[in-house]
Write an enzyme that holds these catalytic residues in place. Structure first.
Site, PDB file in Angstrom:
ATOM      1  N   HIS A  94      15.287 -11.316  -8.983  1.00 63.46           N
ATOM      2  CA  HIS A  94      14.604 -10.971  -7.734  1.00 63.46           C
ATOM      3  C   HIS A  94      14.456 -12.232  -6.895  1.00 63.46           C
ATOM      4  O   HIS A  94      14.297 -13.334  -7.420  1.00 63.46           O
ATOM      5  CB  HIS A  94      13.215 -10.387  -8.023  1.00 63.46           C
ATOM      6  CG  HIS A  94      12.244 -10.555  -6.891  1.00 63.46           C
ATOM      7  ND1 HIS A  94      11.337 -11.615  -6.841  1.00 63.46           N
ATOM      8  CD2 HIS A  94      12.057  -9.839  -5.754  1.00 63.46           C
ATOM      9  CE1 HIS A  94      10.630 -11.517  -5.740  1.00 63.46           C
ATOM     10  NE2 HIS A  94      11.036 -10.463  -5.055  1.00 63.46           N
ATOM     11  N   ASN A 117      13.068 -13.479  -2.590  1.00 62.18           N
ATOM     12  CA  ASN A 117      12.792 -13.181  -1.189  1.00 62.18           C
ATOM     13  C   ASN A 117      12.406 -14.453  -0.463  1.00 62.18           C
ATOM     14  O   ASN A 117      11.887 -15.398  -1.058  1.00 62.18           O
ATOM     15  CB  ASN A 117      11.721 -12.092  -1.027  1.00 62.18           C
ATOM     16  CG  ASN A 117      10.333 -12.586  -1.386  1.00 62.18           C
ATOM     17  OD1 ASN A 117       9.669 -13.260  -0.591  1.00 62.18           O
ATOM     18  ND2 ASN A 117       9.871 -12.258  -2.584  1.00 62.18           N
ATOM     19  N   HIS A 136      -2.583  -5.948 -16.401  1.00 59.42           N
ATOM     20  CA  HIS A 136      -3.049  -4.817 -17.199  1.00 59.42           C
ATOM     21  C   HIS A 136      -2.362  -4.754 -18.559  1.00 59.42           C
ATOM     22  O   HIS A 136      -2.677  -3.894 -19.378  1.00 59.42           O
ATOM     23  CB  HIS A 136      -2.808  -3.509 -16.433  1.00 59.42           C
ATOM     24  CG  HIS A 136      -1.359  -3.206 -16.182  1.00 59.42           C
ATOM     25  ND1 HIS A 136      -0.619  -3.877 -15.233  1.00 59.42           N
ATOM     26  CD2 HIS A 136      -0.511  -2.324 -16.760  1.00 59.42           C
ATOM     27  CE1 HIS A 136       0.613  -3.407 -15.234  1.00 59.42           C
ATOM     28  NE2 HIS A 136       0.710  -2.459 -16.148  1.00 59.42           N
ATOM     29  N   ARG A 180      10.226   0.874   5.830  1.00 58.80           N
ATOM     30  CA  ARG A 180      11.142   1.927   5.389  1.00 58.80           C
ATOM     31  C   ARG A 180      11.010   2.104   3.875  1.00 58.80           C
ATOM     32  O   ARG A 180      11.374   1.219   3.101  1.00 58.80           O
ATOM     33  CB  ARG A 180      12.568   1.560   5.769  1.00 58.80           C
ATOM     34  CG  ARG A 180      13.576   2.662   5.517  1.00 58.80           C
ATOM     35  CD  ARG A 180      14.900   2.311   6.183  1.00 58.80           C
ATOM     36  NE  ARG A 180      15.858   3.386   6.043  1.00 58.80           N
ATOM     37  CZ  ARG A 180      16.731   3.462   5.036  1.00 58.80           C
ATOM     38  NH1 ARG A 180      16.736   2.533   4.094  1.00 58.80           N
ATOM     39  NH2 ARG A 180      17.596   4.456   4.985  1.00 58.80           N
TER      40      ARG A 180
END
Length: 311
Positions: free
Chosen positions: A113, A115, A183, A272
């Site tokens: 990943h 960005n 969690h 979107r």
């Protein structure tokens, strides 16, 4: 010391938009070349409130089962939910970024990943009140190969070194603390990478330096990831490895839907939905109270899902 940058008459927004679209092209080309079969399809979209983006998706390849490399340039009135999150009054905003997630066919090839983004806030007269850069990239293997982890982290560190010897360590720590399923007893999503947010320039010179920083990090993505995928894509695997891959993908889904701020921002700004949820894998599994077999490669991987010094 920062990389030297060309003097430009373009605004920071214009320079960053140009960078994002160029980077999207180069990353898609590099991934397609490694896969050898699948090609990205492009879906251009418009946001009714202002702006739009280019969603590029790859699927059904020899190497990559599903992935997306998406760019967006959006602007308009900042939604009330985000006003509260940023602790600001009614404002206008601009946001530009590139986000990618790649899921491989072979369980021995990690999910990856990344960005890189830029954000501006304006008052109602159009005066810029705030701006910041953010970004990063992280690796989520199903099976640990220490040489891959060292390569990934070393490549990212080398890209950051010209901007300060301390920056990689700070961004790695931020990544280790952010990409965590709290969690799940603070289980990390993978083996980390680098992550940074709310980097605010103090001057026009700072803005140019930060764009150089974003370029260096974005351009480091392919050298960090492609050699790992090349090494692991042809390792034989069977149903056991696929089952484990899908269990780990389940944890990836949990993080993206519960904790990820980018997902939250996109949904709350009427982004979107198809592009925002592109990051989810095509298949995942959840078993009740699943525990890897003692002494297995799967159990070994679990031991690395805590902060670890790789370089």
């Amino acid at each position: 010391m920062f990389f030297r940058h060309k003097i430009s008459t373009m605004s920071v927004k214009e320079q960053f938009i140009q960078f994002v679209h160029s980077l999207q092209d180069s990353i898609c080309a590099g991934l397609e070349a490694l896969d050898g079969k699948a090609k990205f399809i492009e879906d251009k979209w418009e946001r009714p409130e202002g702006g739009g983006g280019k969603t590029r998706v790859i699927a059904g390849g020899d190497v990559f089962e599903k992935g997306g490399v998406n760019s967006s340039v959006v602007y308009g009135v900042l939604p009330v939910a985000m006003q509260q999150a940023f602790n600001v009054s009614e404002s206008d905003f601009f946001a530009c970024g590139l986000s990618l997630v790649i899921h491989a066919v072979n369980p021995y090839v990690p999910t990856v990943h990344a960005n890189w983004r830029y954000f501006e806030l304006y008052d109602k007269e159009g005066n810029r009140q705030d701006c910041w850069f953010g970004g990063g990239t992280d690796l989520t293997p199903n099976y640990i190969f220490e040489e891959d982890a060292r390569h990934f982290h070393s490549t990212l560190k080398n890209a950051m070194m010209p901007f300060g010897e301390h920056i990689y360590a700070e961004c790695k720590k931020h990544c280790d603390e952010y990409f965590v399923n709290k969690h799940r007893d603070d289980e990390m999503r993978g083996i980390g990478g680098v992550f940074y947010d709310y980097i605010r320039p103090n001057s026009e010179g700072d803005e140019l330096k930060h764009i150089d920083f974003q370029r260096a990090n974005g351009n480091a993505f392919l050298p960090a990831f492609l050699p790992i995928a090349e090494r692991r894509k042809d390792i034989p695997f069977g149903e056991r490895e696929v089952e484990w891959q899908e269990i780990r993908r389940g944890r990836y889904v949990e993080f993206n839907l519960i904790h990820d701020r980018g997902t939250l921002f996109g949904l709350k700004t009427n982004g979107r939905t198809e592009s925002i949820l592109m990051s989810l894998p095509p298949r995942a599994r959840w078993y009740y109270n699943y525990q890897p077999e003692p002494g297995s490669k799967e159990e070994e991987m679990m031991k690395y899902l805590k902060p670890h010094d790789w370089v």
